[in-house]
Design an enzyme around this catalytic site. Structure first.
Site, mmCIF file in Angstrom:
data_model
loop_
_atom_site.group_PDB
_atom_site.id
_atom_site.type_symbol
_atom_site.label_atom_id
_atom_site.label_comp_id
_atom_site.label_asym_id
_atom_site.label_seq_id
_atom_site.Cartn_x
_atom_site.Cartn_y
_atom_site.Cartn_z
ATOM 1 N N HIS A 1 11.209 -13.163 -7.652
ATOM 2 C CA HIS A 1 10.745 -13.500 -6.298
ATOM 3 C C HIS A 1 9.367 -12.888 -6.100
ATOM 4 O O HIS A 1 9.212 -11.679 -6.271
ATOM 5 C CB HIS A 1 11.671 -12.876 -5.245
ATOM 6 C CG HIS A 1 13.009 -13.511 -5.104
ATOM 7 N ND1 HIS A 1 14.167 -12.771 -4.959
ATOM 8 C CD2 HIS A 1 13.394 -14.797 -5.041
ATOM 9 C CE1 HIS A 1 15.210 -13.590 -4.821
ATOM 10 N NE2 HIS A 1 14.764 -14.829 -4.871
ATOM 11 N N HIS B 1 8.616 -18.773 -5.163
ATOM 12 C CA HIS B 1 7.969 -18.814 -3.849
ATOM 13 C C HIS B 1 6.441 -18.762 -4.015
ATOM 14 O O HIS B 1 5.787 -19.746 -3.754
ATOM 15 C CB HIS B 1 8.455 -17.715 -2.890
ATOM 16 C CG HIS B 1 9.913 -17.780 -2.621
ATOM 17 N ND1 HIS B 1 10.526 -18.909 -2.126
ATOM 18 C CD2 HIS B 1 10.901 -16.863 -2.825
ATOM 19 C CE1 HIS B 1 11.822 -18.678 -2.022
ATOM 20 N NE2 HIS B 1 12.075 -17.445 -2.439
ATOM 21 N N ASP C 1 17.195 -22.990 -3.642
ATOM 22 C CA ASP C 1 17.226 -21.600 -3.182
ATOM 23 C C ASP C 1 18.426 -21.303 -2.278
ATOM 24 O O ASP C 1 19.535 -21.090 -2.762
ATOM 25 C CB ASP C 1 15.889 -21.291 -2.487
ATOM 26 C CG ASP C 1 15.723 -19.813 -2.148
ATOM 27 O OD1 ASP C 1 16.621 -19.012 -2.462
ATOM 28 O OD2 ASP C 1 14.687 -19.435 -1.555
#
Lengths: 456, 456
Positions: A247, A284, A335
């Protein structure tokens, strides 16, 4: 596994939509792919069986509509499916959402997680997803004690994918701290192995006996807030040429805390620790500096965007096209499973970039379809295309629904018109795993599994 | 019209979800609405007919799932449906998109437009839309000459809605100039009546013989670029207490040109011309100043957001919540029909605001459901609620699909989980107009109508 063959009315082959593509499959791989196959092969009309037979055992099944390669869902937290329609009712921020997510995380055990993941992966199969990248950090008992089998939760996820008929890259996630310089607490106790070395030892056990054909064992660094800088090289070393996901910069607050703690951005921190590269996926990658984009691109680190989650959590709009230009290939994930629909993720990538720039046409449909079907960031380099030698995945979209009718039945239909509900037939590694009639049963399984999580 | 009754497993009644709601309908209106109705009325179990009978002629039909009031699609250009999956393949801006849209506009005649609008309105019915606000500016022959019946195109739209079984607010649109100080050209020739007085005369004819029960005649100012300032009061006067819609500040370039021409923003221009007020709807309202928001709110002008189109065209994210706080009620529309799914428009309003602010929870699901079912901006003040005396619209969502299962079967399911494909039964004015099995036929009609537009 016996052989089978399909005649695809229209199919995405070698970068274009072709008509009447005859594909032959042996042992889960394409052995021939022949556009215009209806006339050029020996499969006479008489041997065709109707598409309504979803599990052909002989003859050639004709698949009307548009068939695309299997979709790779490169970022999943399976248990978040239990939160759909529930956390959305709250105000607050990413961080208050996380408290609700932790409450569900605290209630799962290997049996309930197996049932929930199985139902969630069935929903994925029904949406044309043939491989899931499961970013897995729910390892231990609620107080942090390992289960008798310390990989019980990971095994549950692998078994769930097998029963749903899809492949899984189990991205076993290292999670050691509850924030920069803070110990783990509450639900996070379940996530932590105590040290990167202990994490590496457990995951070595998990991989010990090899992997079945539908499994890739990969690794993940949860985030720079959950893995202290000094521990990162241990994770990188243990990843050993396999997929490594992380992440990255989903929230401005995380960036600020990283800079306050270490004096560098999360991307720079990972770069300095040797964590970037073509086997690494930055998930992301929302709030980046120009230097961050340079480092990600020049190392060929992949960028996994999850736009429907990034909308839901109020993360913001990341620089997908700038990353592409810099050298970072795009992948996509659902996600948090607020939606499981990679068609929506494909167009959301383009449409959110339009919102950010007030210009159209950053990504072509062909590029987005390429991103959604790219399997290499999950370690399945041999999937993602309808081509001889590749794993035989086929995802068929009905091009005559209210959503898709009249839209051209090409890659633009897939990217700009179709929804998960338009998928009518799915083949994974040569096995037919989904037909439209299965939706009702999948709904029942989801309701039962989620009911157990919320009601005990 | 004969009476009928339904037993709704769960329904949105009086601001909450209730179980076992028995509704009775006479002459297209609800005559009773009774939560817990299964036990408290005389409709015994034995008289229930199965939901699989989509057009009940007697007895009480049970509708499993979640039933909500009819959805109002407050901004539609029906012919844009022919562009889905086609204009998305191009780069460029709103303005290059408009060139492609004009090319389709140039090819339609009353017959082909009737067929296209009929199929598009069928798609709307299948998505739970019970009233469409048709922002109609395609009035005349390609060279600008009126048809023998100068309202032939408007009549085609009204007839299309009737055949699809939905209501229509025909917002007959005044369009006089091709930009600030520029004459109409190319496809715009079809839009112009030459003067607001001529437009008013034609629309008076259209309304002359009254309106059938499913029709409201309203008006529209295309935009401040298409109706010169001096002509606006004529349109406002002719609107005479009926709905008046206007495209407002969708694009920064339009704002800039308005300020350059008149020295005021489009909102200020409309305000000075007396065009704002509770019967007026400002469509898009994307790029506003604080003063604009004040004027729209204090006059109780409605704001119609079309977020999926605003994403597709790269318009930007408008200040939906700030307008609400200022006093402007929210409505929703699918506009260009890149998607026809008001569930997506509902959540997109919230999610795009999250992208803009990086905060969650601006709109509650109840508020968004209220916005999507508000019919008064279309002149149907007697629709939009499951309540005695109101028009009997019922939109039933399957709460057991892969999208909706396990999400709570309440207003959050409708707003944050459902898609148009989850709608399984629709009643408009007491008539069952759609059941899930109808989707296949609707797809065929869309393909045929759109094929005629593109292939002649």
């Amino acid at each position: 596994m016996s052989g089978s063959s399909y005649l695809l009315e229209r199919a995405w082959v070698d970068g274009a939509v072709r008509d009447d593509v005859l594909v032959e499959i042996q042992d889960g791989r394409f052995t021939s792919v022949t556009p215009g196959g209806q006339s050029s092969t020996s499969s006479a009309e008489a041997s065709l069986v109707d598409v309504q037979a979803p599990r052909p055992t002989g003859g050639t099944a004709r698949l009307p509509g548009l068939t695309i390669p299997g979709l790779a869902n490169c970022h999943s937290h399976a248990f978040h499916r239990a939160l759909r329609g529930r956390t959305q009712r709250e105000r607050g921020t990413f961080w208050t959402w996380r408290e609700q997510m932790y409450a569900v995380a605290g209630r799962l055990d290997p049996d309930t997680y197996f049932a929930l993941a199985r139902a969630t992966y069935l929903e994925m199969a029904a949406a044309g997803i043939t491989t899931v990248g499961e970013f897995h950090y729910l390892h231990h008992q609620p107080d942090g004690t390992p289960y008798d089998d310390p990989n019980a939760m990971g095994h549950a996820l692998v078994a769930a994918a097998a029963e749903a008929g899809i492949r899984i890259a189990l991205l076993d996630t290292c999670y050691l701290s509850g924030g920069f310089g803070r110990p783990v607490e509450t639900a996070q106790l379940r996530y932590s192995d105590g040290s990167a070395a202990a994490w590496a030892s457990r995951t070595a056990q998990l991989r010990g006996s090899g992997a079945p054909d539908h499994v890739v064992h990969g690794s993940a660094i949860h985030s720079v807030r959950a893995v202290p800088r000094d521990e990162i090289p241990t994770v990188v070393a243990a990843a050993e040429g396999r997929p490594l996901h992380v992440h990255l910069s989903e929230q401005v607050a995380e960036n600020d805390a990283c800079v306050a703690t270490y004096g560098v951005t999360p991307t720079q921190l990972l770069h300095d620790a040797g964590a970037l590269g073509p086997l690494t996926t930055a998930v992301h990658a929302t709030h980046l500096t120009g230097a961050d984009i340079f480092h990600l691109g020049s190392t060929r680190t992949r960028a996994c965007f999850c736009p429907t989650t990034e909308r839901d959590l109020g993360d913001g709009i990341g620089p997908s096209r700038a990353l592409h230009h810099a050298g970072s290939p795009l992948t996509l994930g659902s996600d948090s499973h607020a939606v499981i629909d990679l068609f929506e993720e494909m167009r959301a990538t383009e449409l959110d970039e339009r919102l950010a720039t007030q210009q159209r046409g950053h990504w072509t449909a062909a590029e987005l379809l390429g991103a959604a079907t790219a399997h290499d960031s999950l370690g399945f380099d041999d999937a993602g295309a309808i081509a001889v030698g590749r794993r035989a995945d086929l995802v068929t979209i009905d091009t005559s629904t209210p959503s898709t009718a009249g839209t051209g039945a090409d890659e633009n239909t897939a990217v700009f018109a179709a929804t998960a509900a338009d998928v009518v037939h799915v083949v994974v590694d040569g096995r037919a795993v989904f037909a439209a009639d299965d939706r009702e049963q999948i709904g029942l399984e989801l309701a039962a599994a989620i009911g157990k999580v919320h009601d005990g």
